[in-house]
Design a protein around this motif. Structure first.
Motif, PDB file in Angstrom:
ATOM      1  N   LEU A 102       6.116  -8.066  -6.077  1.00  0.00           N
ATOM      2  CA  LEU A 102       4.971  -7.402  -5.917  1.00  0.00           C
ATOM      3  C   LEU A 102       5.164  -5.770  -6.397  1.00  0.00           C
ATOM      4  CD1 LEU A 102       3.493  -8.654  -2.506  1.00  0.00           C
ATOM      5  CD2 LEU A 102       3.474  -9.343  -4.928  1.00  0.00           C
ATOM      6  N   THR A 103       4.064  -5.253  -6.824  1.00  0.00           N
ATOM      7  CA  THR A 103       4.006  -3.788  -7.134  1.00  0.00           C
ATOM      8  C   THR A 103       3.569  -3.219  -5.893  1.00  0.00           C
ATOM      9  OG1 THR A 103       3.206  -4.427  -9.498  1.00  0.00           O
ATOM     10  CG2 THR A 103       2.971  -2.127  -8.727  1.00  0.00           C
ATOM     11  N   LEU A 104       4.226  -1.902  -5.507  1.00  0.00           N
ATOM     12  CA  LEU A 104       4.395  -1.204  -4.318  1.00  0.00           C
ATOM     13  C   LEU A 104       3.640   0.062  -4.750  1.00  0.00           C
ATOM     14  CD1 LEU A 104       7.723  -1.536  -2.641  1.00  0.00           C
ATOM     15  CD2 LEU A 104       5.823  -2.972  -2.461  1.00  0.00           C
ATOM     16  N   SER A 105       2.644   0.600  -3.989  1.00  0.00           N
ATOM     17  CA  SER A 105       1.922   1.836  -4.181  1.00  0.00           C
ATOM     18  C   SER A 105       1.607   2.737  -3.100  1.00  0.00           C
ATOM     19  CB  SER A 105       0.661   1.461  -5.074  1.00  0.00           C
ATOM     20  OG  SER A 105      -0.100   0.638  -4.474  1.00  0.00           O
ATOM     21  N   LYS A 106       1.109   3.678  -3.166  1.00  0.00           N
ATOM     22  CA  LYS A 106       0.675   4.505  -2.027  1.00  0.00           C
ATOM     23  C   LYS A 106      -0.548   5.454  -2.544  1.00  0.00           C
ATOM     24  CE  LYS A 106       2.288   7.493   1.658  1.00  0.00           C
ATOM     25  NZ  LYS A 106       3.422   8.172   2.364  1.00  0.00           N
ATOM     26  N   ASP A 125      -2.580   6.960   4.584  1.00  0.00           N
ATOM     27  CA  ASP A 125      -1.022   6.922   4.748  1.00  0.00           C
ATOM     28  C   ASP A 125      -0.186   5.757   4.680  1.00  0.00           C
ATOM     29  OD1 ASP A 125      -1.047   9.766   4.697  1.00  0.00           O
ATOM     30  OD2 ASP A 125      -0.715   9.845   6.822  1.00  0.00           O
ATOM     31  N   ASN A 126      -0.932   4.724   4.637  1.00  0.00           N
ATOM     32  CA  ASN A 126      -0.428   3.353   4.414  1.00  0.00           C
ATOM     33  C   ASN A 126      -0.053   3.037   3.130  1.00  0.00           C
ATOM     34  OD1 ASN A 126      -1.311   2.892   7.100  1.00  0.00           O
ATOM     35  ND2 ASN A 126      -3.330   1.972   6.631  1.00  0.00           N
ATOM     36  N   LYS A 127       0.960   2.091   3.004  1.00  0.00           N
ATOM     37  CA  LYS A 127       1.609   1.548   1.674  1.00  0.00           C
ATOM     38  C   LYS A 127       0.960   0.307   1.400  1.00  0.00           C
ATOM     39  CE  LYS A 127       5.908   3.857   2.094  1.00  0.00           C
ATOM     40  NZ  LYS A 127       7.502   3.796   2.245  1.00  0.00           N
ATOM     41  N   TYR A 128       0.909  -0.028  -0.074  1.00  0.00           N
ATOM     42  CA  TYR A 128       0.206  -1.241  -0.479  1.00  0.00           C
ATOM     43  C   TYR A 128       1.068  -1.987  -1.495  1.00  0.00           C
ATOM     44  CZ  TYR A 128      -4.151   0.630   1.750  1.00  0.00           C
ATOM     45  OH  TYR A 128      -4.912   1.056   2.385  1.00  0.00           O
ATOM     46  N   ALA A 129       0.640  -3.326  -1.361  1.00  0.00           N
ATOM     47  CA  ALA A 129       1.568  -4.257  -2.358  1.00  0.00           C
ATOM     48  C   ALA A 129       0.305  -4.811  -3.220  1.00  0.00           C
ATOM     49  CB  ALA A 129       2.360  -5.122  -1.809  1.00  0.00           C
ATOM     50  N   SER A 130       0.438  -5.153  -4.263  1.00  0.00           N
ATOM     51  CA  SER A 130      -0.391  -5.708  -5.322  1.00  0.00           C
ATOM     52  C   SER A 130       0.408  -6.561  -6.374  1.00  0.00           C
ATOM     53  CB  SER A 130      -1.020  -4.614  -6.037  1.00  0.00           C
ATOM     54  OG  SER A 130      -1.743  -3.639  -5.505  1.00  0.00           O
ATOM     55  N   LEU A 131      -0.350  -7.815  -6.495  1.00  0.00           N
ATOM     56  CA  LEU A 131       0.108  -8.601  -7.306  1.00  0.00           C
ATOM     57  C   LEU A 131      -0.090  -8.534  -8.835  1.00  0.00           C
ATOM     58  CD1 LEU A 131       0.797 -12.532  -6.611  1.00  0.00           C
ATOM     59  CD2 LEU A 131       0.215 -11.674  -8.999  1.00  0.00           C
TER      60      LEU A 131
END
Length: 414
Positions: free
Chosen positions: A370-374, A388-394
């Protein structure tokens, strides 16, 4: 009637008339008649501190003992009080009282004398203890000593055989081929906790197929549970938040789709996701897990079969959630969450609901490609709008992250 006995004080007596009481530090001596005792005294009789120093030596055929009334090996009781021994003369029925000296006899190994000249070959503490066990040990201790020595020999032979086998394999296959096989095995071990993945899929939804997470039969069994989830009032949802419920599930219940089909599907997935998050926070699982929430039997069997391991405790079979199973729960929960939220998931909320560390959650997301982003630049000065949360995208193609390497922080020198 026994004859009467009188005590007679010997007054000032010579050193040769003094009695000696010995105590062996390593046990009792069975054949004391075979002991040969010799007393040595200090030659510096003019020195008042040294003229009373005595050294007692007892020798047998296999062992020697040494006791002294000075230094570290001496008994302190000789300095604190005075001891007397009574000797009964059976002819005159008089008991003579003599001064007594106490000695603690310590065994002396023959190797200790050689160690003074050969320090490199000095016996270890283990060797000394083994010698004592051979001389004075019980049958159980001797059997344990013999077993340990046999195991030591077997271990040396095993290491030698493994070294020869490893050398033969390296010569046959080559070092590069072996390194490639090890890398492939490591990648398979890392992917063991991941849901089935189709890396050649053309669409995002087919990378982690939904039918592999919930089969059509299992999804249909969640109909009643999904209806209960969809029927929750805002007050009941708020109560779940106040009682410390899963925030990931609460976010979906607060914003359920209005369309009937999408609303029903999201509600069913939210119920199944709540079971996964609840299972990840427990150690030992009972057979009543999920029944209070109305969990269908087919879903309960799936959870026990996929995410728990069977162990025996007090004659009973128990299902436990191990550390590796928690990683598996995190991966399946993340894959389900991607389908529920348009292929983007909030890692921070999911990590808190699972009860694992942030580093472990990120490691699972990276292993899934997955691609991590903030989010950046969203009203940092406004606490309500700050995210301030971290996200994960496919994102296709999947990202190949470097293997996770833990780095310990170095302590600063002050």
């Amino acid at each position: 009637m026994a004859a009467s006995c009188k005590l007679v004080c010997c007054g000032e007596e010579r050193e040769s008339d003094q009695a000696v009481i010995v105590r062996f530090a390593n046990g009792c001596v069975n054949n004391e008649d075979k002991l040969d005792f010799t007393m040595y005294k200090n030659t510096e009789e003019n020195d008042p501190r040294k003229k009373r120093r005595r050294l007692l030596v007892a020798e047998t055929d296999r062992m020697s003992y040494v006791g002294q009334n000075f230094g570290n090996g001496a008994l302190k009781c000789n300095n604190w009080c005075k001891y007397f021994v009574g000797v009964l003369n059976k002819q005159t029925m008089k008991m003579e009282v003599h001064n007594a000296l106490l000695f603690s006899m310590q065994p002396v190994m023959p190797e200790e004398t050689e160690a003074a000249n050969h320090e490199d070959t000095a016996p270890s503490y283990r060797d000394k203890v083994d010698s004592l066990i051979e001389a004075f040990g019980t049958n159980k201790q001797k059997r344990a000593l013999s077993s340990r020595r046999l195991n030591l020999v077997g271990s040396d032979m095993l290491h030698h055989a493994v070294a020869e086998a490893a050398s033969a394999v390296i010569e046959e296959k080559g070092l590069e081929a072996l390194q490639q096989e090890v890398a492939e095995m490591d990648s398979q071990g890392t992917a063991s906790h991941l849901p089935p993945c189709n890396t050649e899929a053309d669409t995002q939804e087919d990378v982690y197929p939904f039918d592999e997470l919930l089969t059509p039969v299992e999804f249909a069994a969640l109909e009643q549970c999904g209806d209960k989830m969809a029927a929750l009032t805002p007050e009941e949802v708020q109560k779940m938040t106040d009682e410390g419920g899963c925030l990931t599930v609460v976010k979906f219940l607060e914003k359920l789709p209005t369309m009937d089909k999408n609303r029903e599907e999201t509600a069913r997935c939210a119920f199944y996701l709540s079971l996964l998050l609840k299972l990840a926070r427990q150690r030992s699982i009972s057979r009543k897990f999920g029944l209070e929430e109305g969990c269908p039997r087919i879903i309960q069997n799936k959870l026990f079969r996929t995410f728990t391991a069977e162990t025996f405790n007090n004659g009973r079979i128990q299902n436990v959630v191990s550390s590796s199973m928690k990683s598996k729960l995190a991966a399946y929960s993340l894959a389900l969450l991607l389908h529920m939220s348009h292929m983007t998931a909030n890692l921070t909320l999911l990590q808190r609901d699972l009860g694992i560390t942030e580093a472990r959650m990120i490691e699972v997301a990276k292993s899934m490609g997955l691609t991590l982003s903030k989010p950046a630049g969203r009203n940092k000065n406004d606490p309500e709008l700050r995210d301030d949360n971290k996200y994960a995208s496919l994102v296709l193609p999947l990202v190949k992250h470097d293997p996770f390497m833990e780095r310990r922080k170095r302590k600063k020198m002050h």
